[in-house]
Design a protein around this motif. Structure first.
Motif, PDB file in Angstrom:
ATOM      1  N   PHE A 299      39.792  35.806  36.487  1.00  0.00           N
ATOM      2  CA  PHE A 299      40.415  36.992  37.080  1.00  0.00           C
ATOM      3  C   PHE A 299      39.379  38.100  37.261  1.00  0.00           C
ATOM      4  CE2 PHE A 299      45.019  38.688  37.203  1.00  0.00           C
ATOM      5  CZ  PHE A 299      44.766  39.343  38.392  1.00  0.00           C
ATOM      6  N   GLU A 300      38.542  38.299  36.251  1.00  0.00           N
ATOM      7  CA  GLU A 300      37.511  39.332  36.354  1.00  0.00           C
ATOM      8  C   GLU A 300      36.573  39.046  37.528  1.00  0.00           C
ATOM      9  OE1 GLU A 300      38.494  37.765  33.662  1.00  0.00           O
ATOM     10  OE2 GLU A 300      38.283  38.958  31.829  1.00  0.00           O
ATOM     11  N   TYR A 301      36.245  37.767  37.716  1.00  0.00           N
ATOM     12  CA  TYR A 301      35.358  37.370  38.810  1.00  0.00           C
ATOM     13  C   TYR A 301      36.023  37.629  40.160  1.00  0.00           C
ATOM     14  CZ  TYR A 301      32.075  34.503  41.495  1.00  0.00           C
ATOM     15  OH  TYR A 301      31.137  34.069  42.405  1.00  0.00           O
ATOM     16  N   LEU A 302      37.296  37.287  40.273  1.00  0.00           N
ATOM     17  CA  LEU A 302      38.029  37.534  41.514  1.00  0.00           C
ATOM     18  C   LEU A 302      38.032  39.016  41.877  1.00  0.00           C
ATOM     19  CD1 LEU A 302      41.191  35.245  41.263  1.00  0.00           C
ATOM     20  CD2 LEU A 302      39.695  35.430  43.255  1.00  0.00           C
ATOM     21  N   LEU A 303      38.138  39.859  40.873  1.00  0.00           N
ATOM     22  CA  LEU A 303      38.217  41.299  41.115  1.00  0.00           C
ATOM     23  C   LEU A 303      36.903  41.895  41.609  1.00  0.00           C
ATOM     24  CD1 LEU A 303      40.422  42.287  38.055  1.00  0.00           C
ATOM     25  CD2 LEU A 303      41.035  42.633  40.461  1.00  0.00           C
ATOM     26  N   GLN A 304      35.837  41.108  41.598  1.00  0.00           N
ATOM     27  CA  GLN A 304      34.578  41.594  42.160  1.00  0.00           C
ATOM     28  C   GLN A 304      34.576  41.488  43.686  1.00  0.00           C
ATOM     29  OE1 GLN A 304      32.801  43.173  39.747  1.00  0.00           O
ATOM     30  NE2 GLN A 304      34.582  42.370  38.629  1.00  0.00           N
TER      31      GLN A 304
ATOM     32  N   ARG B 194      51.092  34.087  41.748  1.00  0.00           N
ATOM     33  CA  ARG B 194      50.455  32.978  41.039  1.00  0.00           C
ATOM     34  C   ARG B 194      49.305  33.476  40.162  1.00  0.00           C
ATOM     35  NH1 ARG B 194      48.736  28.618  45.164  1.00  0.00           N
ATOM     36  NH2 ARG B 194      50.973  28.711  45.603  1.00  0.00           N
ATOM     37  N   LEU B 195      48.554  34.437  40.684  1.00  0.00           N
ATOM     38  CA  LEU B 195      47.451  35.027  39.917  1.00  0.00           C
ATOM     39  C   LEU B 195      47.944  35.642  38.611  1.00  0.00           C
ATOM     40  CD1 LEU B 195      45.103  36.990  42.365  1.00  0.00           C
ATOM     41  CD2 LEU B 195      44.382  35.454  40.543  1.00  0.00           C
ATOM     42  N   TYR B 196      48.962  36.472  38.716  1.00  0.00           N
ATOM     43  CA  TYR B 196      49.478  37.148  37.526  1.00  0.00           C
ATOM     44  C   TYR B 196      50.017  36.139  36.510  1.00  0.00           C
ATOM     45  CZ  TYR B 196      49.344  41.306  40.547  1.00  0.00           C
ATOM     46  OH  TYR B 196      48.950  42.321  41.378  1.00  0.00           O
ATOM     47  N   ASN B 197      50.700  35.117  37.005  1.00  0.00           N
ATOM     48  CA  ASN B 197      51.262  34.116  36.098  1.00  0.00           C
ATOM     49  C   ASN B 197      50.169  33.336  35.378  1.00  0.00           C
ATOM     50  OD1 ASN B 197      53.883  34.813  36.701  1.00  0.00           O
ATOM     51  ND2 ASN B 197      54.237  33.126  38.122  1.00  0.00           N
ATOM     52  N   LEU B 198      49.134  32.930  36.110  1.00  0.00           N
ATOM     53  CA  LEU B 198      48.049  32.167  35.491  1.00  0.00           C
ATOM     54  C   LEU B 198      47.268  33.027  34.499  1.00  0.00           C
ATOM     55  CD1 LEU B 198      46.749  30.218  38.623  1.00  0.00           C
ATOM     56  CD2 LEU B 198      47.909  29.235  36.632  1.00  0.00           C
ATOM     57  N   ALA B 199      47.065  34.283  34.838  1.00  0.00           N
ATOM     58  CA  ALA B 199      46.322  35.175  33.939  1.00  0.00           C
ATOM     59  C   ALA B 199      47.057  35.383  32.624  1.00  0.00           C
ATOM     60  CB  ALA B 199      46.086  36.520  34.624  1.00  0.00           C
ATOM     61  N   ALA B 200      48.379  35.325  32.664  1.00  0.00           N
ATOM     62  CA  ALA B 200      49.172  35.571  31.456  1.00  0.00           C
ATOM     63  C   ALA B 200      49.016  34.466  30.418  1.00  0.00           C
ATOM     64  CB  ALA B 200      50.647  35.723  31.825  1.00  0.00           C
TER      65      ALA B 200
ATOM     66  N   LEU C  30      40.577  47.678  34.037  1.00  0.00           N
ATOM     67  CA  LEU C  30      39.844  47.358  32.814  1.00  0.00           C
ATOM     68  C   LEU C  30      39.128  46.020  32.944  1.00  0.00           C
ATOM     69  CD1 LEU C  30      39.330  48.440  29.945  1.00  0.00           C
ATOM     70  CD2 LEU C  30      41.289  47.097  29.187  1.00  0.00           C
ATOM     71  N   MET C  31      39.816  45.020  33.504  1.00  0.00           N
ATOM     72  CA  MET C  31      39.190  43.713  33.705  1.00  0.00           C
ATOM     73  C   MET C  31      38.038  43.799  34.702  1.00  0.00           C
ATOM     74  SD  MET C  31      42.108  40.739  33.623  1.00  0.00           S
ATOM     75  CE  MET C  31      43.441  41.554  34.473  1.00  0.00           C
TER      76      MET C  31
END
Length: 397
Positions: A79-84, A116-122, A387-388
């Motif tokens: 997730f952190e990588y995606l946010l870049q 899907r992103l939010y669910n997987l991150a959880a 934050l991430m």
């Protein structure tokens, strides 16, 4: 890394009617985001990390279904990588004004890949995006939400506006309270957000004893925001003034609940019991609970006869607002906390709760409060995402 929360008073200046985008605009933004995610996943596959994609047709199917889950399996910091990726980050971090909320349940319209992103991150600790994900039991193998059917049982976890405040949300709120408490104050302030209410009360006593051992003599102000117990998810707030010369008994103690349907708040007796356990007194002496004052407000709505999608599960935000106001009182008007009446303290506290009160002791209309809580929920998710995003940049600097 401490993240400054977006839960500030200034954003309530804008008319609440303007918080939501149109349905059409949100759909277009969601479609563009999903396409951006397909581009990202195609590039990731082209890098050779994931080779089990078969021909072009199966690759397209893989991207539409299992690729994102596979990406999360390959990278701990997925997730952190995606946010870049700025385009991806811009959509996920968009303000509430760019989100369409259904008028009835205030459910945000999210894209397929976003949900899907939010669910997987959880599935990973400290990666939860507050309020935006469904429980693992409501996810399929790819992280898609298993939608509610008419024959299924409805529960608060189904809706953005009724999901409970998770550990990530509580940590973000706690960080903000501790940041607020760093401002100069004549009355030293300690913010307690550890454990359950019982453990928090013990911690107040322990910290007071430690201060006494160091020779500190000044009265100390402790504010608490915690759940009551492991089997009681309701959040409460409390204020304790402690004299280091007498750590075994509070100088003053207020219990601040979020609702009071009768003469006393529902958790009154439970808090009294916890207080006496944390500060036991000889049988012939005054009990700690005899000092207890009711600093409760009437903000949280009762659930009797209310549809699940409209239920008020926002005690986390109410207690945050109360504790923040108590911190400000300690900084701006410490004499009120030390010598004022209970009513004077509550009036001062509510006068500083600009998010929920139009005037001291005059709460805003319940529907306005509900909209504010929807804003709080969305913005706390933005805080978690920020934050991430920032932590990845720091680690990889």
């Amino acid at each position: 890394m401490t993240q400054t929360s977006t839960l500030d008073e200034q954003r309530f200046i804008a008319p609440l009617e303007t918080i939501a985008a149109t349905n059409e605009g949100a759909i277009q933004a969601n479609q563009a985001f999903d396409e951006q995610m397909r581009v990202f996943l195609n590039k990731w596959i082209d890098q050779g990390t994931e080779s089990n994609t078969g021909d072009a047709n199966s690759r397209e199917e893989f991207i539409e279904n299992g690729a994102l889950r596979s990406f999360f399996q390959h990278r701990e910091d997925a997730f952190e990588y995606l946010l870049q990726d700025e385009a991806i980050a811009r959509h996920l971090l968009r303000p509430a004004s760019e989100v369409y909320f259904s008028l009835d349940a205030y459910e945000p319209l999210l894209s397929t890949f976003e949900k899907r992103l939010y669910n997987l991150a959880a599935h990973r600790e400290h990666r939860e995006v507050c309020f935006r994900y469904h429980s693992v039991t409501r996810q399929d193998v790819h992280g898609n939400t298993v939608e509610h059917t008419s024959g299924g049982e409805e529960n608060i976890g189904m809706y953005f506006g009724t999901r409970r405040t998770d550990a990530m949300a509580l940590q973000l709120l706690a960080d903000q309270l501790k940041q607020d408490a760093k401002e100069t104050s004549q009355l030293p302030i300690h913010v307690i957000t550890e454990g359950y209410m019982m453990e928090s009360l013990y911690l107040v006593k322990e910290q007071t004893e430690a201060l006494a051992a160091k020779g500190v003599e000044q009265t100390q102000c402790f504010v608490i925001q915690r759940r009551h117990a492991a089997d009681d998810r309701h959040l409460g707030a409390a204020l304790l003034l402690m004299n280091p010369h007498q750590p075994a008994l509070p100088q003053r103690v207020l219990f601040c609940d979020t609702l009071r349907p009768g003469a006393l708040p529902p958790w009154w007796d439970k808090f009294k019991h916890k207080l006496d356990l944390a500060f036991p007194q000889p049988e012939e002496n005054l009990r700690a609970s005899d000092l207890l004052e009711d600093g409760s407000v009437t903000l949280q709505r009762l659930h009797d006869g209310v549809p699940i999608r409209h239920q008020d599960i926002d005690c986390g935000f109410y207690t945050f607002s109360m504790v923040r106001a108590l911190i400000q009182l300690a900084q701006q008007d410490p004499e009120r906390l030390v010598a004022g009446t209970t009513a004077e303290i509550v009036t001062g506290m509510t006068g500083l709760m600009k998010d929920y009160y139009q005037e001291p002791d005059q709460p805003k209309d319940p529907e306005v409060v509900r909209k504010i809580n929807i804003l709080n929920r969305w913005n706390l998710g933005r805080d978690a995402l920020s934050l991430m995003k920032d932590s990845f940049a720091v680690i990889n600097a």
